[in-house]
Motif scaffolding. Structure first.
Motif, mmCIF file in Angstrom:
data_model
loop_
_atom_site.group_PDB
_atom_site.id
_atom_site.type_symbol
_atom_site.label_atom_id
_atom_site.label_comp_id
_atom_site.label_asym_id
_atom_site.label_seq_id
_atom_site.Cartn_x
_atom_site.Cartn_y
_atom_site.Cartn_z
ATOM 1 N N GLY A 101 0.852 -1.187 0.000
ATOM 2 C CA GLY A 101 0.000 0.000 0.000
ATOM 3 C C GLY A 101 0.885 1.232 0.000
ATOM 4 N N ARG A 102 0.277 2.386 -0.221
ATOM 5 C CA ARG A 102 1.031 3.641 -0.270
ATOM 6 C C ARG A 102 1.598 3.973 1.107
ATOM 7 N NH1 ARG A 102 -2.453 7.993 -1.288
ATOM 8 N NH2 ARG A 102 -4.139 6.681 -0.573
ATOM 9 N N ALA A 103 2.837 4.371 1.134
ATOM 10 C CA ALA A 103 3.506 4.719 2.388
ATOM 11 C C ALA A 103 3.041 6.074 2.924
ATOM 12 C CB ALA A 103 5.013 4.718 2.210
ATOM 13 N N ARG A 104 2.480 6.897 2.056
ATOM 14 C CA ARG A 104 1.984 8.224 2.431
ATOM 15 C C ARG A 104 3.053 9.069 3.111
ATOM 16 N NH1 ARG A 104 -4.144 6.726 4.442
ATOM 17 N NH2 ARG A 104 -4.756 5.820 2.464
ATOM 18 N N GLY A 105 4.297 8.902 2.640
ATOM 19 C CA GLY A 105 5.400 9.700 3.159
ATOM 20 C C GLY A 105 5.906 9.274 4.527
ATOM 21 N N LYS A 106 5.432 8.149 5.023
ATOM 22 C CA LYS A 106 5.847 7.693 6.347
ATOM 23 C C LYS A 106 7.088 6.820 6.254
ATOM 24 C CE LYS A 106 1.411 8.030 8.574
ATOM 25 N NZ LYS A 106 0.511 7.427 9.555
ATOM 26 N N THR A 107 7.900 6.914 7.282
ATOM 27 C CA THR A 107 9.092 6.076 7.373
ATOM 28 C C THR A 107 8.683 4.663 7.806
ATOM 29 O OG1 THR A 107 9.483 6.521 9.725
ATOM 30 C CG2 THR A 107 10.456 8.077 8.111
ATOM 31 N N PRO A 108 9.563 3.683 7.611
ATOM 32 C CA PRO A 108 9.254 2.340 8.103
ATOM 33 C C PRO A 108 8.947 2.322 9.611
ATOM 34 C CG PRO A 108 11.079 2.230 6.578
ATOM 35 C CD PRO A 108 10.800 3.694 6.815
ATOM 36 N N GLU A 109 9.658 3.131 10.371
ATOM 37 C CA GLU A 109 9.405 3.193 11.816
ATOM 38 C C GLU A 109 8.013 3.736 12.109
ATOM 39 O OE1 GLU A 109 12.212 4.602 10.384
ATOM 40 O OE2 GLU A 109 13.544 2.934 10.903
ATOM 41 N N GLU A 110 7.604 4.761 11.379
ATOM 42 C CA GLU A 110 6.262 5.328 11.564
ATOM 43 C C GLU A 110 5.189 4.325 11.155
ATOM 44 O OE1 GLU A 110 6.901 10.092 10.911
ATOM 45 O OE2 GLU A 110 6.991 8.795 9.133
ATOM 46 N N MET A 111 5.451 3.596 10.083
ATOM 47 C CA MET A 111 4.473 2.598 9.635
ATOM 48 C C MET A 111 4.369 1.458 10.644
ATOM 49 S SD MET A 111 4.820 2.531 5.490
ATOM 50 C CE MET A 111 6.605 2.380 5.408
ATOM 51 N N LYS A 112 5.489 1.085 11.250
ATOM 52 C CA LYS A 112 5.443 0.037 12.274
ATOM 53 C C LYS A 112 4.674 0.540 13.502
ATOM 54 C CE LYS A 112 8.116 -3.527 14.486
ATOM 55 N NZ LYS A 112 9.423 -4.163 14.602
ATOM 56 N N GLN A 113 4.870 1.805 13.858
ATOM 57 C CA GLN A 113 4.122 2.387 14.968
ATOM 58 C C GLN A 113 2.624 2.404 14.651
ATOM 59 O OE1 GLN A 113 5.290 3.560 18.164
ATOM 60 N NE2 GLN A 113 3.109 3.192 18.396
ATOM 61 N N ASP A 114 2.270 2.745 13.407
ATOM 62 C CA ASP A 114 0.865 2.713 12.995
ATOM 63 C C ASP A 114 0.283 1.318 13.160
ATOM 64 O OD1 ASP A 114 0.938 5.406 12.326
ATOM 65 O OD2 ASP A 114 1.036 5.054 10.154
ATOM 66 N N LEU A 115 1.037 0.297 12.745
ATOM 67 C CA LEU A 115 0.571 -1.078 12.897
ATOM 68 C C LEU A 115 0.368 -1.409 14.369
ATOM 69 C CD1 LEU A 115 -0.162 -3.841 11.704
ATOM 70 C CD2 LEU A 115 2.285 -4.406 11.770
ATOM 71 N N SER A 116 1.309 -1.028 15.197
ATOM 72 C CA SER A 116 1.179 -1.274 16.633
ATOM 73 C C SER A 116 -0.054 -0.574 17.205
ATOM 74 C CB SER A 116 2.442 -0.789 17.351
ATOM 75 O OG SER A 116 2.376 -1.083 18.727
ATOM 76 N N ASP A 117 -0.264 0.676 16.795
ATOM 77 C CA ASP A 117 -1.436 1.425 17.265
ATOM 78 C C ASP A 117 -2.736 0.752 16.843
ATOM 79 O OD1 ASP A 117 0.334 3.281 18.313
ATOM 80 O OD2 ASP A 117 -0.091 4.827 16.798
#
Length: 103
Positions: A51-67
């Motif tokens: 999916g689109r990263a929407r300008g997020k870093t891998p760390e931010e995307m992992k935090q999103d998954l955790s949230d």
């Protein structure tokens, strides 16, 4: 432990619903759970480049998954609490361990 966690999620959810004029009828609990499954899937898809990263870093995307997984857990517990389900008994039957005996 699990009962305490359910109560904390219930209190937080009820407060949020009251301050946002949300009616938590019996269907709401199941529908919110389904919504959260979708959000976990979206976060997973972004993290795994499906999916689109929407300008997020891998760390931010992992935090999103955790949230989103935290939201999913909360809504699983809300559904169980609202329907007076015996999750501890079910964990013992299905997963074959006593959740109260966790170190």
């Amino acid at each position: 432990m699990l009962a305490d966690l359910m109560q904390k999620f219930e209190k937080a959810s009820a407060s949020y619903a009251a301050s946002n004029s949300i009616e938590r009828d019996p269907d709401w609990f199941m529908l919110k759970l389904q919504e959260e499954v979708g959000e976990v899937t979206q976060a997973w898809n972004r993290l795994t480049a499906r999916g689109r990263a929407r300008g997020k870093t891998p760390e931010e995307m992992k935090q999103d998954l955790s949230d989103e997984v935290a939201d999913l857990l909360g809504h699983v517990l809300l559904l169980a609490h609202h329907n007076q389900l015996d999750l501890i008994g079910s964990i013992e039957r299905k997963w074959r361990f006593d959740p109260a005996a966790i170190d």
